[in-house]
Design a protein around this motif. Structure first.
Motif: not given
Length: 323
Positions: A259-287
Protein backbone atom coordinates in the motif's frame (compact mmCIF):
# COMPACT_ATOMS: atom_id res chain seq x y z
CA UNK A 1 10.52 -43.34 39.61
CA UNK A 2 9.39 -45.67 36.86
CA UNK A 3 6.20 -43.68 36.36
CA UNK A 4 8.19 -40.82 34.86
CA UNK A 5 9.66 -42.93 32.06
CA UNK A 6 6.63 -43.13 29.74
CA UNK A 7 6.01 -39.43 30.24
CA UNK A 8 9.07 -38.57 28.12
CA UNK A 9 6.97 -39.22 25.05
CA UNK A 10 4.16 -36.99 26.24
CA UNK A 11 5.02 -33.88 24.13
CA UNK A 12 4.91 -35.88 20.92
CA UNK A 13 1.80 -37.71 21.91
CA UNK A 14 -0.07 -34.70 23.23
CA UNK A 15 0.26 -32.86 19.92
CA UNK A 16 -1.45 -35.65 18.01
CA UNK A 17 -4.89 -34.31 18.71
CA UNK A 18 -4.17 -30.75 17.61
CA UNK A 19 -2.31 -29.99 14.40
CA UNK A 20 -1.06 -32.04 11.54
CA UNK A 21 2.66 -31.94 11.96
CA UNK A 22 5.50 -31.68 9.53
CA UNK A 23 6.95 -35.08 8.70
CA UNK A 24 8.83 -36.89 5.96
CA UNK A 25 7.97 -35.83 2.45
CA UNK A 26 5.57 -38.12 0.62
CA UNK A 27 3.64 -37.99 -2.62
CA UNK A 28 0.54 -36.50 -1.01
CA UNK A 29 2.42 -33.76 0.81
CA UNK A 30 4.50 -32.88 -2.26
CA UNK A 31 1.30 -32.67 -4.31
CA UNK A 32 -0.37 -30.32 -1.81
CA UNK A 33 2.60 -27.96 -1.69
CA UNK A 34 2.99 -28.06 -5.48
CA UNK A 35 -0.68 -27.16 -5.91
CA UNK A 36 -0.29 -24.34 -3.39
CA UNK A 37 2.70 -22.95 -5.32
CA UNK A 38 0.85 -23.36 -8.62
CA UNK A 39 -2.19 -21.52 -7.26
CA UNK A 40 0.01 -18.59 -6.21
CA UNK A 41 1.64 -18.49 -9.66
CA UNK A 42 -1.44 -18.72 -11.87
CA UNK A 43 -3.91 -16.73 -9.73
CA UNK A 44 -3.20 -13.36 -11.45
CA UNK A 45 -3.82 -14.97 -14.85
CA UNK A 46 -7.15 -16.42 -13.75
CA UNK A 47 -8.36 -13.27 -11.97
CA UNK A 48 -7.14 -10.49 -14.22
CA UNK A 49 -8.88 -7.36 -12.96
CA UNK A 50 -7.02 -4.74 -10.92
CA UNK A 51 -9.37 -5.30 -7.99
CA UNK A 52 -8.67 -9.03 -8.07
CA UNK A 53 -4.92 -8.40 -8.10
CA UNK A 54 -5.24 -6.09 -5.11
CA UNK A 55 -7.26 -8.70 -3.25
CA UNK A 56 -4.76 -11.44 -4.10
CA UNK A 57 -1.92 -9.34 -2.71
CA UNK A 58 -3.87 -8.75 0.49
CA UNK A 59 -4.63 -12.45 0.79
CA UNK A 60 -0.93 -13.23 0.41
CA UNK A 61 0.32 -11.22 3.36
CA UNK A 62 -2.75 -11.96 5.48
CA UNK A 63 -2.03 -15.67 5.13
CA UNK A 64 1.34 -15.04 6.79
CA UNK A 65 -0.23 -12.92 9.53
CA UNK A 66 -3.06 -15.36 10.30
CA UNK A 67 -0.66 -18.33 10.34
CA UNK A 68 1.65 -16.43 12.67
CA UNK A 69 -1.29 -15.72 14.96
CA UNK A 70 -2.22 -19.39 14.89
CA UNK A 71 1.19 -20.27 16.35
CA UNK A 72 -0.15 -18.60 19.47
CA UNK A 73 -3.82 -19.53 19.36
CA UNK A 74 -3.97 -22.92 17.68
CA UNK A 75 -0.60 -24.43 18.50
CA UNK A 76 0.06 -22.84 21.88
CA UNK A 77 -3.44 -22.18 23.21
CA UNK A 78 -2.55 -18.50 23.82
CA UNK A 79 -5.48 -16.16 23.15
CA UNK A 80 -3.91 -12.84 22.18
CA UNK A 81 -5.77 -9.55 21.73
CA UNK A 82 -2.66 -7.63 20.66
CA UNK A 83 -1.24 -9.39 17.60
CA UNK A 84 -1.63 -6.23 15.51
CA UNK A 85 1.09 -4.66 17.66
CA UNK A 86 3.74 -6.80 15.98
CA UNK A 87 2.34 -6.53 12.45
CA UNK A 88 1.88 -2.79 12.85
CA UNK A 89 5.30 -2.09 14.35
CA UNK A 90 6.85 -4.28 11.66
CA UNK A 91 5.08 -2.11 9.09
CA UNK A 92 6.31 1.13 10.63
CA UNK A 93 9.92 -0.01 10.93
CA UNK A 94 9.79 -1.22 7.33
CA UNK A 95 8.35 1.99 5.94
CA UNK A 96 10.97 4.06 7.77
CA UNK A 97 13.66 1.74 6.40
CA UNK A 98 12.25 2.14 2.88
CA UNK A 99 12.35 5.93 3.18
CA UNK A 100 15.95 5.77 4.39
CA UNK A 101 16.85 3.41 1.56
CA UNK A 102 15.21 5.79 -0.92
CA UNK A 103 17.49 8.57 0.34
CA UNK A 104 20.55 6.34 0.01
CA UNK A 105 21.06 6.12 3.78
CA UNK A 106 20.33 2.38 4.05
CA UNK A 107 21.69 -0.09 1.45
CA UNK A 108 18.85 -2.60 1.66
CA UNK A 109 16.95 -3.64 -1.50
CA UNK A 110 13.18 -3.88 -1.44
CA UNK A 111 13.21 -7.68 -1.66
CA UNK A 112 14.83 -7.81 1.79
CA UNK A 113 12.54 -5.27 3.45
CA UNK A 114 10.13 -7.99 4.67
CA UNK A 115 13.07 -9.50 6.59
CA UNK A 116 13.60 -6.09 8.20
CA UNK A 117 9.95 -6.09 9.24
CA UNK A 118 10.29 -9.63 10.57
CA UNK A 119 13.31 -8.72 12.67
CA UNK A 120 11.42 -5.70 14.00
CA UNK A 121 8.46 -7.89 14.94
CA UNK A 122 10.77 -10.38 16.65
CA UNK A 123 12.53 -7.57 18.54
CA UNK A 124 9.30 -6.18 19.96
CA UNK A 125 8.13 -9.72 20.74
CA UNK A 126 11.35 -10.26 22.71
CA UNK A 127 10.80 -7.06 24.68
CA UNK A 128 7.06 -7.33 25.28
CA UNK A 129 6.73 -11.10 25.22
CA UNK A 130 8.97 -11.59 28.24
CA UNK A 131 6.31 -9.96 30.40
CA UNK A 132 3.32 -11.22 28.42
CA UNK A 133 4.21 -14.91 28.58
CA UNK A 134 4.79 -14.89 32.34
CA UNK A 135 1.13 -15.87 32.61
CA UNK A 136 -1.19 -18.03 30.55
CA UNK A 137 -4.91 -18.35 29.95
CA UNK A 138 -7.16 -15.39 30.69
CA UNK A 139 -4.36 -13.42 32.36
CA UNK A 140 -2.26 -13.72 29.21
CA UNK A 141 -5.18 -12.48 27.11
CA UNK A 142 -5.72 -9.46 29.37
CA UNK A 143 -2.03 -8.55 29.31
CA UNK A 144 -1.98 -8.64 25.51
CA UNK A 145 -5.10 -6.47 25.47
CA UNK A 146 -3.41 -3.92 27.75
CA UNK A 147 -0.23 -3.85 25.69
CA UNK A 148 -2.27 -3.45 22.52
CA UNK A 149 -4.12 -0.46 23.95
CA UNK A 150 -0.86 1.00 25.23
CA UNK A 151 0.81 0.86 21.82
CA UNK A 152 -2.33 2.18 20.11
CA UNK A 153 -2.26 5.18 22.47
CA UNK A 154 1.43 5.73 21.77
CA UNK A 155 0.62 5.92 18.06
CA UNK A 156 -1.17 9.22 18.74
CA UNK A 157 1.43 10.48 21.24
CA UNK A 158 4.48 10.07 18.97
CA UNK A 159 3.57 11.45 15.54
CA UNK A 160 7.26 11.63 14.55
CA UNK A 161 7.41 7.84 14.41
CA UNK A 162 3.79 6.87 13.75
CA UNK A 163 2.87 9.78 11.48
CA UNK A 164 -0.20 10.84 13.45
CA UNK A 165 -3.64 10.31 11.92
CA UNK A 166 -2.30 10.69 8.39
CA UNK A 167 0.25 7.91 8.77
CA UNK A 168 3.54 7.62 6.88
CA UNK A 169 3.92 7.23 3.14
CA UNK A 170 6.77 5.89 1.04
CA UNK A 171 7.78 5.00 -2.51
CA UNK A 172 8.64 1.37 -3.07
CA UNK A 173 10.44 2.14 -6.33
CA UNK A 174 13.97 3.10 -5.37
CA UNK A 175 17.50 2.11 -6.23
CA UNK A 176 18.55 0.07 -9.23
CA UNK A 177 16.04 -2.31 -10.76
CA UNK A 178 17.03 -5.95 -11.22
CA UNK A 179 16.43 -7.35 -14.71
CA UNK A 180 13.67 -4.83 -15.29
CA UNK A 181 11.98 -5.56 -11.95
CA UNK A 182 11.33 -2.25 -10.20
CA UNK A 183 8.29 -3.32 -8.13
CA UNK A 184 6.37 -0.39 -9.52
CA UNK A 185 3.68 -2.50 -11.25
CA UNK A 186 1.22 -4.23 -8.93
CA UNK A 187 1.86 -7.61 -10.56
CA UNK A 188 5.53 -7.49 -9.51
CA UNK A 189 4.54 -6.65 -5.95
CA UNK A 190 2.09 -9.54 -5.97
CA UNK A 191 4.77 -12.05 -6.90
CA UNK A 192 7.08 -10.66 -4.22
CA UNK A 193 4.28 -11.23 -1.70
CA UNK A 194 3.57 -14.68 -3.19
CA UNK A 195 7.19 -15.79 -2.78
CA UNK A 196 7.28 -14.69 0.85
CA UNK A 197 3.85 -16.24 1.41
CA UNK A 198 5.02 -19.64 0.18
CA UNK A 199 8.35 -19.56 2.02
CA UNK A 200 6.86 -18.34 5.32
CA UNK A 201 4.02 -20.86 5.13
CA UNK A 202 6.53 -23.67 4.56
CA UNK A 203 8.70 -22.48 7.46
CA UNK A 204 5.76 -22.24 9.85
CA UNK A 205 4.59 -25.70 8.80
CA UNK A 206 8.09 -27.05 9.40
CA UNK A 207 8.03 -25.41 12.84
CA UNK A 208 5.09 -27.61 13.86
CA UNK A 209 7.32 -30.68 13.57
CA UNK A 210 10.29 -29.32 15.52
CA UNK A 211 10.85 -30.26 19.18
CA UNK A 212 9.77 -26.74 20.15
CA UNK A 213 6.60 -27.04 18.08
CA UNK A 214 5.79 -30.40 19.64
CA UNK A 215 6.37 -29.26 23.20
CA UNK A 216 4.31 -26.12 22.48
CA UNK A 217 1.35 -28.39 21.68
CA UNK A 218 1.98 -30.25 24.94
CA UNK A 219 2.03 -26.95 26.88
CA UNK A 220 -1.32 -26.12 25.30
CA UNK A 221 -2.87 -29.46 26.27
CA UNK A 222 -1.32 -30.25 29.66
CA UNK A 223 1.10 -27.66 31.07
CA UNK A 224 1.28 -29.32 34.49
CA UNK A 225 2.51 -32.58 33.02
CA UNK A 226 5.03 -30.74 30.83
CA UNK A 227 6.47 -29.07 33.94
CA UNK A 228 6.53 -32.46 35.67
CA UNK A 229 8.87 -33.89 33.01
CA UNK A 230 11.22 -30.92 33.37
CA UNK A 231 10.24 -28.28 30.81
CA UNK A 232 9.87 -24.58 31.55
CA UNK A 233 6.43 -23.76 30.12
CA UNK A 234 6.99 -19.99 30.27
CA UNK A 235 10.15 -20.32 28.21
CA UNK A 236 8.35 -22.46 25.63
CA UNK A 237 5.58 -19.86 25.30
CA UNK A 238 8.17 -17.08 25.11
CA UNK A 239 10.12 -18.69 22.25
CA UNK A 240 6.89 -19.38 20.35
CA UNK A 241 5.84 -15.76 20.94
CA UNK A 242 9.08 -14.51 19.38
CA UNK A 243 8.69 -16.75 16.34
CA UNK A 244 5.10 -15.59 15.92
CA UNK A 245 6.24 -11.96 16.20
CA UNK A 246 8.84 -12.48 13.46
CA UNK A 247 6.33 -13.80 10.92
CA UNK A 248 3.79 -11.16 11.96
CA UNK A 249 6.43 -8.52 11.20
CA UNK A 250 7.06 -10.06 7.76
CA UNK A 251 3.34 -9.83 7.00
CA UNK A 252 3.20 -6.24 8.22
CA UNK A 253 6.19 -5.31 6.05
CA UNK A 254 4.54 -6.79 2.97
CA UNK A 255 1.41 -4.78 3.74
CA UNK A 256 3.52 -1.59 3.89
CA UNK A 257 5.16 -2.44 0.57
CA UNK A 258 1.82 -3.18 -1.04
CA UNK A 259 0.00 0.00 0.00
CA UNK A 260 3.04 2.33 0.37
CA UNK A 261 1.39 3.83 3.45
CA UNK A 262 1.00 2.85 7.10
CA UNK A 263 -1.67 4.64 9.11
CA UNK A 264 -1.21 5.49 12.76
CA UNK A 265 -3.38 3.97 15.47
CA UNK A 266 -5.37 1.85 13.02
CA UNK A 267 -2.41 -0.41 12.22
CA UNK A 268 -1.92 -1.43 15.87
CA UNK A 269 -5.53 -1.12 17.04
CA UNK A 270 -7.55 -3.67 18.97
CA UNK A 271 -9.95 -3.84 16.00
CA UNK A 272 -7.13 -5.05 13.76
CA UNK A 273 -6.08 -7.64 16.35
CA UNK A 274 -9.68 -8.73 16.70
CA UNK A 275 -10.00 -9.32 12.96
CA UNK A 276 -6.94 -11.59 13.01
CA UNK A 277 -8.45 -13.52 15.92
CA UNK A 278 -11.89 -13.75 14.36
CA UNK A 279 -10.86 -14.99 10.94
CA UNK A 280 -8.14 -17.31 12.18
CA UNK A 281 -10.83 -18.92 14.33
CA UNK A 282 -13.36 -18.99 11.48
CA UNK A 283 -10.84 -20.59 9.13
CA UNK A 284 -10.01 -23.26 11.68
CA UNK A 285 -7.43 -22.73 14.41
CA UNK A 286 -7.12 -26.47 15.04
CA UNK A 287 -5.81 -27.22 11.57
CA UNK A 288 -2.61 -25.76 10.13
CA UNK A 289 -4.11 -24.65 6.81
CA UNK A 290 -7.24 -23.26 8.48
CA UNK A 291 -5.87 -19.70 8.83
CA UNK A 292 -5.30 -19.64 5.05
CA UNK A 293 -9.05 -20.02 4.63
CA UNK A 294 -9.49 -17.34 7.29
CA UNK A 295 -7.24 -14.92 5.38
CA UNK A 296 -9.32 -15.40 2.24
CA UNK A 297 -12.53 -14.83 4.20
CA UNK A 298 -11.07 -11.69 5.80
CA UNK A 299 -10.32 -10.10 2.42
CA UNK A 300 -13.70 -11.06 0.98
CA UNK A 301 -15.48 -9.69 4.05
CA UNK A 302 -13.57 -6.40 4.15
CA UNK A 303 -13.67 -5.76 0.39
CA UNK A 304 -16.77 -7.41 -1.06
CA UNK A 305 -19.18 -7.80 1.86
CA UNK A 306 -18.64 -4.21 2.94
CA UNK A 307 -19.73 -3.10 -0.54
CA UNK A 308 -22.94 -5.13 -0.39
CA UNK A 309 -24.23 -3.85 2.94
CA UNK A 310 -23.39 -1.14 5.44
CA UNK A 311 -24.37 -3.59 8.19
CA UNK A 312 -21.75 -6.14 7.15
CA UNK A 313 -20.17 -6.13 10.61
CA UNK A 314 -23.51 -7.25 12.06
CA UNK A 315 -23.65 -10.23 9.72
CA UNK A 316 -20.02 -10.99 10.44
CA UNK A 317 -20.71 -11.02 14.17
CA UNK A 318 -23.67 -13.35 13.68
CA UNK A 319 -21.49 -15.76 11.69
CA UNK A 320 -18.90 -15.70 14.48
CA UNK A 321 -21.57 -16.44 17.10
CA UNK A 322 -22.87 -19.30 14.98
CA UNK A 323 -19.40 -20.78 14.70
Amino acid sequence: MNAAVPSSSTPAASSAGGHRRAGPLNAGRITIWALFALALIVAPYVFTSSLALTMLSQIGYLIIICLSYNILLGQGGMLSFGHAVYTGLGSFITIHAMNMAGKGELPIPLVLMPVVGGLAGAFFAIVLGFVTTKKSGTTFAMITLGIGELVASMALMFPEFFGGEGGITTDRVYGQGFMGITFGPAIQVYYLIAVYCFVCTALMFAFTGTPLGRILNAVRDNPERVEFIGYNTQRVRYFAFIISGFFAGVGGALAAINFEIVTGADSVSIMRSGSYLLFTFLGGAGFFFGPIIGAVLLVFASVLLSELSKAWLLYLGLVFLLM
